[in-house]
Design a protein around this motif. Structure first.
Motif, PDB file in Angstrom:
ATOM      1  N   GLY A  18       0.817  -1.197   0.000  1.00 24.49           N
ATOM      2  CA  GLY A  18       0.000   0.000   0.000  1.00 24.49           C
ATOM      3  C   GLY A  18       0.851   1.245   0.000  1.00 24.49           C
ATOM      4  O   GLY A  18       1.984   1.243   0.471  1.00 24.49           O
ATOM      5  N   VAL A  19       0.283   2.294  -0.566  1.00 30.05           N
ATOM      6  CA  VAL A  19       0.920   3.608  -0.542  1.00 30.05           C
ATOM      7  C   VAL A  19      -0.196   4.621  -0.290  1.00 30.05           C
ATOM      8  O   VAL A  19      -1.314   4.467  -0.790  1.00 30.05           O
ATOM      9  CB  VAL A  19       1.705   3.874  -1.852  1.00 30.05           C
ATOM     10  CG1 VAL A  19       0.818   3.945  -3.055  1.00 30.05           C
ATOM     11  CG2 VAL A  19       2.551   5.116  -1.746  1.00 30.05           C
ATOM     12  N   ILE A 122       3.350  -2.270   8.687  1.00 29.12           N
ATOM     13  CA  ILE A 122       2.545  -3.411   8.269  1.00 29.12           C
ATOM     14  C   ILE A 122       1.149  -3.182   8.834  1.00 29.12           C
ATOM     15  O   ILE A 122       1.002  -2.961  10.045  1.00 29.12           O
ATOM     16  CB  ILE A 122       3.107  -4.742   8.832  1.00 29.12           C
ATOM     17  CG1 ILE A 122       4.578  -4.924   8.455  1.00 29.12           C
ATOM     18  CG2 ILE A 122       2.255  -5.919   8.381  1.00 29.12           C
ATOM     19  CD1 ILE A 122       4.833  -5.216   7.014  1.00 29.12           C
ATOM     20  N   ALA A 123       0.154  -3.219   7.959  1.00 29.74           N
ATOM     21  CA  ALA A 123      -1.223  -2.999   8.420  1.00 29.74           C
ATOM     22  C   ALA A 123      -1.964  -4.325   8.473  1.00 29.74           C
ATOM     23  O   ALA A 123      -1.824  -5.159   7.572  1.00 29.74           O
ATOM     24  CB  ALA A 123      -1.937  -2.037   7.474  1.00 29.74           C
ATOM     25  N   ASP A 127      -9.420 -10.476   8.689  1.00 30.33           N
ATOM     26  CA  ASP A 127      -9.167 -11.393   9.791  1.00 30.33           C
ATOM     27  C   ASP A 127      -7.699 -11.747   9.938  1.00 30.33           C
ATOM     28  O   ASP A 127      -7.165 -11.784  11.027  1.00 30.33           O
ATOM     29  CB  ASP A 127      -9.995 -12.669   9.639  1.00 30.33           C
ATOM     30  CG  ASP A 127     -11.463 -12.400   9.912  1.00 30.33           C
ATOM     31  OD1 ASP A 127     -11.747 -11.419  10.635  1.00 30.33           O
ATOM     32  OD2 ASP A 127     -12.304 -13.145   9.399  1.00 30.33           O
ATOM     33  N   ASN A 128      -7.026 -12.031   8.820  1.00 31.47           N
ATOM     34  CA  ASN A 128      -5.612 -12.391   8.935  1.00 31.47           C
ATOM     35  C   ASN A 128      -4.786 -11.873   7.767  1.00 31.47           C
ATOM     36  O   ASN A 128      -3.742 -12.399   7.461  1.00 31.47           O
ATOM     37  CB  ASN A 128      -5.429 -13.907   9.101  1.00 31.47           C
ATOM     38  CG  ASN A 128      -6.214 -14.688   8.075  1.00 31.47           C
ATOM     39  OD1 ASN A 128      -6.711 -14.122   7.106  1.00 31.47           O
ATOM     40  ND2 ASN A 128      -6.335 -15.983   8.282  1.00 31.47           N
ATOM     41  N   GLY A 129      -5.274 -10.831   7.105  1.00 36.24           N
ATOM     42  CA  GLY A 129      -4.529 -10.259   5.997  1.00 36.24           C
ATOM     43  C   GLY A 129      -3.545  -9.200   6.471  1.00 36.24           C
ATOM     44  O   GLY A 129      -3.772  -8.525   7.467  1.00 36.24           O
ATOM     45  N   LEU A 130      -2.435  -9.093   5.766  1.00 34.74           N
ATOM     46  CA  LEU A 130      -1.436  -8.069   6.068  1.00 34.74           C
ATOM     47  C   LEU A 130      -1.179  -7.249   4.808  1.00 34.74           C
ATOM     48  O   LEU A 130      -1.171  -7.778   3.694  1.00 34.74           O
ATOM     49  CB  LEU A 130      -0.129  -8.704   6.540  1.00 34.74           C
ATOM     50  CG  LEU A 130      -0.168  -9.427   7.885  1.00 34.74           C
ATOM     51  CD1 LEU A 130       1.172 -10.071   8.174  1.00 34.74           C
ATOM     52  CD2 LEU A 130      -0.546  -8.470   9.002  1.00 34.74           C
ATOM     53  N   LEU A 131      -0.963  -5.979   5.006  1.00 41.62           N
ATOM     54  CA  LEU A 131      -0.677  -5.063   3.915  1.00 41.62           C
ATOM     55  C   LEU A 131       0.619  -4.340   4.250  1.00 41.62           C
ATOM     56  O   LEU A 131       0.749  -3.747   5.324  1.00 41.62           O
ATOM     57  CB  LEU A 131      -1.831  -4.057   3.789  1.00 41.62           C
ATOM     58  CG  LEU A 131      -1.716  -3.007   2.701  1.00 41.62           C
ATOM     59  CD1 LEU A 131      -1.841  -3.651   1.324  1.00 41.62           C
ATOM     60  CD2 LEU A 131      -2.799  -1.956   2.886  1.00 41.62           C
ATOM     61  N   VAL A 132       1.592  -4.400   3.351  1.00 41.79           N
ATOM     62  CA  VAL A 132       2.894  -3.773   3.554  1.00 41.79           C
ATOM     63  C   VAL A 132       2.816  -2.333   3.031  1.00 41.79           C
ATOM     64  O   VAL A 132       2.513  -2.118   1.860  1.00 41.79           O
ATOM     65  CB  VAL A 132       4.000  -4.561   2.808  1.00 41.79           C
ATOM     66  CG1 VAL A 132       5.345  -3.882   2.975  1.00 41.79           C
ATOM     67  CG2 VAL A 132       4.041  -5.999   3.288  1.00 41.79           C
TER      68      VAL A 132
END
Length: 155
Positions: A18-19, A122-123, A127-132
């Motif tokens: 993400g940005v 890291i967001a 439920d268990n997703g991560l976004l850098v």
């Protein structure tokens, strides 16, 4: 006190990045680029976007990920970096989401082979997703910014 940030979500391989929307000027389809001699390998060239010459970086190459063929989904995300604009080649630009700052953690030292200096956080999403989240100031280091700004002055 938490606040909301709008983030553009894009993919490199199976990872989601993400940005922040404020940094993004536009998202473009792939287009022909003019190669610039003596630039680092990850700088793929420049494009002329509505009369503005913009250097374009392949994020896969920049992060040391294997390069792939560009597809119909490949996009160039035009972002502000310092005093000028830079294009980032990504596999696809998927979505715009709202993130609460409470959802953002500091990045670990290495995430998926990408050094933490390129990351802002890291967001946790769903439920268990991560976004850098990218740290745009670090995607290009100061020497590279100077090299590109010198190129801009030649125009």
């Amino acid at each position: 006190m938490s606040e909301e940030k709008k983030v553009i979500v894009f993919a490199l391989g199976s990872e989601q990045y993400g940005v922040e929307v404020e940094a993004v000027k536009t998202i473009e389809r792939m287009q022909p680029m003019t190669r610039v001699p003596k630039c680092p390998e990850f700088i793929k060239g420049v494009i002329n976007l509505r009369g503005v010459v913009i250097p374009v970086i392949d994020l896969r190459s920049r992060f040391g990920l294997p390069e792939t063929e560009y597809t119909d989904n490949t996009r160039i995300i035009i972002v502000s970096a310092g005093d000028y604009e830079v294009g980032l080649i990504v596999d696809s630009a998927n979505d715009v989401i709202d993130l609460d700052t409470d959802q953002i953690d500091n990045p670990p030292e290495v995430v998926g082979g990408i050094k933490a200096k390129y990351l802002r956080g890291i967001a946790r999403i769903g439920d268990n997703g991560l976004l850098v989240l990218l740290n745009l100031e670090q995607v290009l280091n100061k020497a590279e910014l100077l090299q590109l700004s010198a190129f801009h002055e030649e125009e």
